[in-house]
Design a protein around this motif. Structure first.
Motif, mmCIF file in Angstrom:
data_model
loop_
_atom_site.group_PDB
_atom_site.id
_atom_site.type_symbol
_atom_site.label_atom_id
_atom_site.label_comp_id
_atom_site.label_asym_id
_atom_site.label_seq_id
_atom_site.Cartn_x
_atom_site.Cartn_y
_atom_site.Cartn_z
ATOM 1 N N TYR B 12 43.207 39.066 35.305
ATOM 2 C CA TYR B 12 42.198 38.562 34.430
ATOM 3 C C TYR B 12 41.903 37.250 35.061
ATOM 4 O O TYR B 12 40.577 36.492 35.183
ATOM 5 C CB TYR B 12 42.774 38.279 33.104
ATOM 6 N N TRP B 13 42.764 36.507 35.936
ATOM 7 C CA TRP B 13 42.412 35.324 36.688
ATOM 8 C C TRP B 13 41.401 35.787 37.601
ATOM 9 O O TRP B 13 40.544 35.086 37.889
ATOM 10 C CB TRP B 13 43.841 34.727 37.143
ATOM 11 N N VAL B 14 41.713 36.812 38.405
ATOM 12 C CA VAL B 14 41.039 37.202 39.619
ATOM 13 C C VAL B 14 39.346 37.444 38.818
ATOM 14 O O VAL B 14 38.422 37.099 39.556
ATOM 15 C CB VAL B 14 41.288 38.485 40.188
ATOM 16 N N PHE B 15 39.478 38.353 37.657
ATOM 17 C CA PHE B 15 38.019 38.514 37.118
ATOM 18 C C PHE B 15 37.611 37.213 36.777
ATOM 19 O O PHE B 15 36.295 37.164 37.329
ATOM 20 C CB PHE B 15 38.445 39.222 35.839
ATOM 21 N N ALA B 16 37.897 36.101 36.271
ATOM 22 C CA ALA B 16 37.254 34.967 35.915
ATOM 23 C C ALA B 16 36.819 34.250 37.181
ATOM 24 O O ALA B 16 35.485 33.917 37.277
ATOM 25 C CB ALA B 16 38.338 34.139 35.180
ATOM 26 N N VAL B 17 37.636 34.381 38.210
ATOM 27 C CA VAL B 17 37.406 33.422 39.364
ATOM 28 C C VAL B 17 36.084 34.349 40.094
ATOM 29 O O VAL B 17 35.300 33.666 40.508
ATOM 30 C CB VAL B 17 38.581 33.402 40.570
ATOM 31 N N VAL B 18 36.173 35.650 40.195
ATOM 32 C CA VAL B 18 35.071 36.584 40.895
ATOM 33 C C VAL B 18 33.640 36.287 40.013
ATOM 34 O O VAL B 18 32.741 36.028 40.668
ATOM 35 C CB VAL B 18 35.581 37.870 41.105
ATOM 36 N N LEU B 19 33.847 36.219 38.544
ATOM 37 C CA LEU B 19 32.879 36.212 37.960
ATOM 38 C C LEU B 19 32.212 34.707 38.231
ATOM 39 O O LEU B 19 30.925 34.792 38.567
ATOM 40 C CB LEU B 19 33.333 36.104 36.489
ATOM 41 N N MET B 20 32.711 33.684 38.273
ATOM 42 C CA MET B 20 32.328 32.271 38.538
ATOM 43 C C MET B 20 31.843 32.314 39.917
ATOM 44 O O MET B 20 30.621 31.839 40.219
ATOM 45 C CB MET B 20 33.191 31.284 38.423
ATOM 46 N N VAL B 21 32.528 32.959 40.893
ATOM 47 C CA VAL B 21 31.931 32.963 42.289
ATOM 48 C C VAL B 21 30.497 33.457 42.160
ATOM 49 O O VAL B 21 29.613 32.904 42.818
ATOM 50 C CB VAL B 21 32.817 33.523 43.121
ATOM 51 N N GLY B 22 30.368 34.614 41.558
ATOM 52 C CA GLY B 22 29.118 35.288 41.814
ATOM 53 C C GLY B 22 28.057 34.577 40.897
ATOM 54 O O GLY B 22 26.791 34.182 41.443
ATOM 55 N N LEU B 23 28.431 34.040 39.896
ATOM 56 C CA LEU B 23 27.503 33.300 38.903
ATOM 57 C C LEU B 23 27.085 32.072 39.814
ATOM 58 O O LEU B 23 25.761 31.525 39.914
ATOM 59 C CB LEU B 23 28.006 32.653 37.635
ATOM 60 N N LEU B 39 24.507 38.154 42.309
ATOM 61 C CA LEU B 39 24.724 38.956 41.160
ATOM 62 C C LEU B 39 25.510 40.237 41.297
ATOM 63 O O LEU B 39 26.243 40.515 40.152
ATOM 64 C CB LEU B 39 23.154 39.659 41.033
ATOM 65 N N SER B 40 25.411 40.854 42.337
ATOM 66 C CA SER B 40 26.349 41.839 42.569
ATOM 67 C C SER B 40 27.846 41.503 42.458
ATOM 68 O O SER B 40 28.701 42.362 41.821
ATOM 69 C CB SER B 40 26.091 42.450 44.092
ATOM 70 N N ILE B 41 28.200 40.574 42.941
ATOM 71 C CA ILE B 41 29.629 40.113 42.855
ATOM 72 C C ILE B 41 30.068 39.722 41.447
ATOM 73 O O ILE B 41 31.036 40.193 40.797
ATOM 74 C CB ILE B 41 30.017 38.747 43.502
ATOM 75 N N PHE B 42 29.179 39.275 40.689
ATOM 76 C CA PHE B 42 29.173 38.775 39.346
ATOM 77 C C PHE B 42 29.271 40.348 38.419
ATOM 78 O O PHE B 42 30.176 40.224 37.552
ATOM 79 C CB PHE B 42 27.714 38.172 38.855
ATOM 80 N N GLN B 43 28.629 41.156 38.753
ATOM 81 C CA GLN B 43 28.792 42.194 37.789
ATOM 82 C C GLN B 43 30.119 43.100 38.271
ATOM 83 O O GLN B 43 30.850 43.677 37.583
ATOM 84 C CB GLN B 43 27.763 43.443 38.107
ATOM 85 N N SER B 44 30.532 43.018 39.526
ATOM 86 C CA SER B 44 31.751 43.760 39.980
ATOM 87 C C SER B 44 32.869 42.972 39.189
ATOM 88 O O SER B 44 33.792 43.683 38.857
ATOM 89 C CB SER B 44 32.007 43.611 41.537
ATOM 90 N N ALA B 45 32.889 41.715 38.915
ATOM 91 C CA ALA B 45 33.795 41.087 38.293
ATOM 92 C C ALA B 45 34.119 41.771 36.855
ATOM 93 O O ALA B 45 35.319 42.136 36.350
ATOM 94 C CB ALA B 45 33.645 39.734 38.011
ATOM 95 N N VAL B 46 32.869 42.155 36.236
ATOM 96 C CA VAL B 46 32.861 42.722 34.861
ATOM 97 C C VAL B 46 33.818 44.196 35.083
ATOM 98 O O VAL B 46 34.407 44.846 34.332
ATOM 99 C CB VAL B 46 31.616 42.818 34.401
#
Lengths: 481, 119
Positions: B12-23, B39-46
């Motif tokens: 879940y930490w990785v999820f949050a970090v990747v999400l923010m990197v993308g955003l 945008l693509s990175i952002f979606q991959s997090a999900v």
């Protein structure tokens, strides 16, 4: 009966306008039939693939969805009926079939969101309709549409992804995607962090899609530079469908389950709604481009709908749902009239449109009628919903007066910006000496007048949408779908 | 114990970090292609979020085999959901890139500030 989205999906290609219009009319007829059935007092459900509801994907139509479904298919069918002359002028011959295909996909997506009773299915339909509307907006000859649509794509995707995260978190805690089932099960896990986070993600994501005030920046440009008929269609229903999901999701799943959620929702939505109404109306007063003026005013109207929803009361949600319906009528009519004007006027800045009423009297008269409805003059549809909204505000408590003042002030602002249009069209000297500007094609004009007259008709006899709106408010607050 | 708890939510930490990197990339980059990558990175997090939640400890792929009984398997539903979401993501990306191509044709640039300056 519930195959409305399927009917549309079956014939996307090749038949171009005739096929598209036929499909639009068929889905509108289905929507009318559904609304009649719902008015008869029963909720229509259909289990896709024959799997029963909590496991399979279910479709369900109750009063609220029937109202919005009428709106979506009605706007789609009406815009398609009128579309021919305007689209012929703006889209090249060989790309037209694809254009209509995208249109039908958009219509199918929007209708799908409305009838779906499954949180993930709503996401999929939302993306179908969004992708189609990006294509539609970018389809015109105006190159400024491209950056606008890119911005819309970025923000729309972020909104949808936020919604997806929220749905994922709710699924993690409840183990279900069916909205009704979710409502029943969420009681076990209330107030755990993931659910609270999910509520936040879903609200923000959908607010982004719905162009709620601070998240609306994509809307004016996208509407301004889109082909005129696309603006008619999208302005009438796209953002409203996102609002519909927001209201439905929040009141079905979260409200009266999470502690203090009603207050949190109201405190989140109400300031945004009020700010949106005031700021967007003020911007519209000084806007020089006719289409952008109307687009900005859409942001204010979304504020009204959200304001109604944020009361979380029978009167409030009724008012919100009514305003959804009535604003779609008014704004759809206005943009249709704009499409008529645009048939001859290339430049839609107000300074270029002087004296148009002398050349296109019928178009301008229809525009004035819809404008009156937008302001909320008694006798038009807009008046009914504003009246309901004010009543709801007065019921809402001692500070209801301030909200009434907000509504009245912004109605005055609406008078100002509609008057600016009227003044230009009727009283200013023509900016150009072009001759040969005559009325818009009959097809376009007839639909414009039909919608304008519907504004009056639903202003004098609001029984049908009102019954549906009241039913939806009762259903949403009573908890059962 | 506290630290172990935090580490337990590694995914879940990785999820949050990747999400923010993308955003962050979407918001801060000027180049439209880089925005799309963000945008693509952002979606991959999900996608990662969904895949994480369906994992059952000790579970295998959800395939029913002859002769194997009482096996534990991962929840297949989120996998199906995210397969759909990946398809949606890919089509969004394709459409976004197509729009970038047309922007390039119309404006001759894919830098956002230059486009805003052009009109």
């Amino acid at each position: 009966m519930l195959s409305a989205p399927l009917v549309v999906l079956l014939q996307p290609r090749g038949l171009a306008w005739a096929g598209a219009t036929a499909a639009g009319l068929v889905s509108f007829a289905i929507a009318v039939a559904l609304a009649m059935a719902v008015l008869g007092g029963e909720t229509q459900t259909y289990a896709m693939g024959g799997w029963p509801a909590p496991y399979g994907i279910a479709l369900a139509v109750d009063d609220f969805s029937a109202l919005v479904l009428l709106l979506v298919t009605g706007a789609g069918a009406a815009a398609l009926l009128a579309a021919r002359p305007s689209v012929d002028k703006q889209i090249e011959e060989e790309r037209q079939p694809l254009f209509y295909a995208a249109w039908l996909l958009g219509l199918a997506g929007l209708a799908g969101i409305v009838v779906s009773a499954d949180a993930f299915n709503i996401f999929v339909f939302m993306e179908i309709s969004s992708l189609a509307s990006y294509i539609l907006i970018a389809g015109g000859p105006d190159r400024r549409a491209l950056p606008a649509v890119f911005k819309y794509l970025i923000m729309g995707t972020i909104g949808a992804t936020f919604y997806l995260i929220g749905v994922g978190l709710v699924y993690m805690m409840t183990g279900t995607l069916n909205l009704a089932d979710m409502q029943a099960r969420i009681g076990d896990v209330v107030d755990l962090n993931p659910i609270l986070v999910a509520a936040g993600f879903i609200t923000i994501g959908l607010a982004l899609k719905a162009a709620v005030f601070p998240l609306h920046v994509w809307l004016p440009n996208a509407y301004t530079h889109a082909p005129h008929m696309v603006t008619v269609f999208l302005a009438a229903c796209a953002t409203k469908v996102a609002l519909y999901v927001l209201i439905r999701f929040d009141s079905m799943v979260f409200q009266d389950k999470l502690s203090d959620h009603v207050i949190q929702f109201a405190m989140f939505a109400m300031p945004l709604a009020v700010l949106g109404i005031l700021v967007a109306s003020a911007v519209a007063m000084f806007e020089g481009n006719l289409k952008r003026l109307l687009g900005t005013s859409s942001v204010a109207q979304i504020g009204y709908i959200l304001l109604g929803a944020s009361f979380v009361s029978q009167a409030g949600i009724t008012a919100g749902a009514m305003h959804m319906f009535n604003h779609a009528l008014a704004k759809g009519g206005l943009f249709l009239a704009v499409a008529c004007l645009a048939y001859h006027y290339r430049d839609l800045r107000l300074s270029q449109l002087g004296g148009a009423a002398a050349r296109m009297p019928w178009t301008c008269a229809a525009l004035v009628l819809c404008g009156l409805s937008l302001i909320g003059v008694p006798g038009t549809a807009g008046f009914i919903s504003k009246w309901l909204l004010i009543t709801a505000a007065l019921d809402a408590g001692p500070w209801g007066w301030t909200l009434v003042i907000v509504i009245l002030v912004s109605s005055l602002m609406a008078v100002v910006y509609v008057w600016r249009i009227v003044e230009t069209l009727y009283f200013q000297a023509p900016a150009t000496e072009e001759t040969g500007i005559v009325e818009a094609p009959l097809q376009l004009l007839l639909m414009t007048w039909l919608v304008a007259l519907l504004n009056i008709a639903f202003g004098l006899a609001p029984a049908i949408p009102l019954t549906l709106a009241e039913g939806s408010a009762a259903a949403l607050l009573g908890g059962m779908p | 114990m506290k630290l172990l708890d935090l580490l337990g939510y590694y995914n879940y930490w990785v999820f949050a970090v990747v999400l923010m990197v993308g955003l962050y990339a979407v918001i801060s980059k000027n180049n439209l292609i880089k925005k799309l990558i963000g945008l693509s990175i952002f979606q991959s997090a999900v996608f990662l979020l969904y895949i994480t939640m369906d994992k059952v400890e000790g579970g295998t792929a959800p395939i029913i085999q002859a002769g194997v009984e009482n096996q534990i398997f991962s929840n297949p539903l989120p996998q199906v959901l995210i397969l759909t979401a990946i398809v949606v993501g890919v089509s969004t990306l394709a459409l976004g890139l197509a729009i970038v191509v047309r922007i390039r044709e119309a404006y001759g640039t894919i830098e956002e500030h230059e486009i805003l300056g052009a009109d």
